[in-house]
Design a protein around this motif. Structure first.
Motif, mmCIF file in Angstrom:
data_model
loop_
_atom_site.group_PDB
_atom_site.id
_atom_site.type_symbol
_atom_site.label_atom_id
_atom_site.label_comp_id
_atom_site.label_asym_id
_atom_site.label_seq_id
_atom_site.Cartn_x
_atom_site.Cartn_y
_atom_site.Cartn_z
ATOM 1 N N THR A 77 0.580 -1.170 0.142
ATOM 2 C CA THR A 77 -0.010 0.010 0.017
ATOM 3 C C THR A 77 0.823 1.344 -0.057
ATOM 4 O O THR A 77 0.307 2.268 -0.057
ATOM 5 C CB THR A 77 -0.710 0.001 1.192
ATOM 6 N N ARG A 78 2.086 1.214 0.424
ATOM 7 C CA ARG A 78 2.860 2.262 0.435
ATOM 8 C C ARG A 78 4.242 2.048 -0.794
ATOM 9 O O ARG A 78 4.627 1.029 -0.944
ATOM 10 C CB ARG A 78 3.302 2.643 1.786
ATOM 11 N N ARG A 79 4.361 3.279 -1.395
ATOM 12 C CA ARG A 79 5.710 3.154 -2.130
ATOM 13 C C ARG A 79 6.841 3.900 -1.638
ATOM 14 O O ARG A 79 6.706 5.108 -1.417
ATOM 15 C CB ARG A 79 5.112 3.955 -3.580
ATOM 16 N N PHE A 80 7.856 3.358 -1.786
ATOM 17 C CA PHE A 80 9.023 3.995 -1.144
ATOM 18 C C PHE A 80 9.600 4.746 -2.131
ATOM 19 O O PHE A 80 10.035 4.388 -3.241
ATOM 20 C CB PHE A 80 10.257 2.912 -0.846
ATOM 21 N N GLY A 81 9.854 6.145 -1.619
ATOM 22 C CA GLY A 81 10.438 7.074 -2.882
ATOM 23 C C GLY A 81 11.961 7.313 -2.729
ATOM 24 O O GLY A 81 12.329 8.022 -3.517
#
Length: 99
Positions: A77-81
């Motif tokens: 659910t989260r994208r590591f930038g």
């Protein structure tokens, strides 16, 4: 904390109904679902699910190693930038010539 042995694994009824219908038809279409908490059971092996991550549906191909896990574990659910390099940001623009 895990679920009681007496109750068995949680499998969403709508997802199970879609799986049985897909297996009867013999098609290989992906099954779209929002049921991230649904436990993967051996009947799901070899099928493709489109699991919702809050924004998009992510394609998840179920293998034998996934049995016992939840569908939501394979649709992040989260994208590591990435991290920023603070040292370069704090310096500011380079000064030319400085004597």
């Amino acid at each position: 904390m895990s679920r009681s042995i007496k109750k068995g694994p949680y499998v969403d009824a709508k997802v199970m109904k879609k799986v049985t219908a897909l297996k009867k038809s013999g098609k290989k279409d992906p099954i779209t679902t929002w049921a991230r908490a649904c436990t993967i059971v051996p009947e799901f092996v070899g099928l493709t699910f489109m699991v919702h991550n809050g924004k998009h549906h992510m394609r998840v191909l179920v293998t034998e190693d996934m049995v016992g896990h939840k569908l939501g574990e394979f649709a992040p659910t989260r994208r590591f930038g990435g991290h920023t390099n603070k040292k370069e940001e704090d310096r500011g623009p380079a000064v030319a010539g400085g004597s």
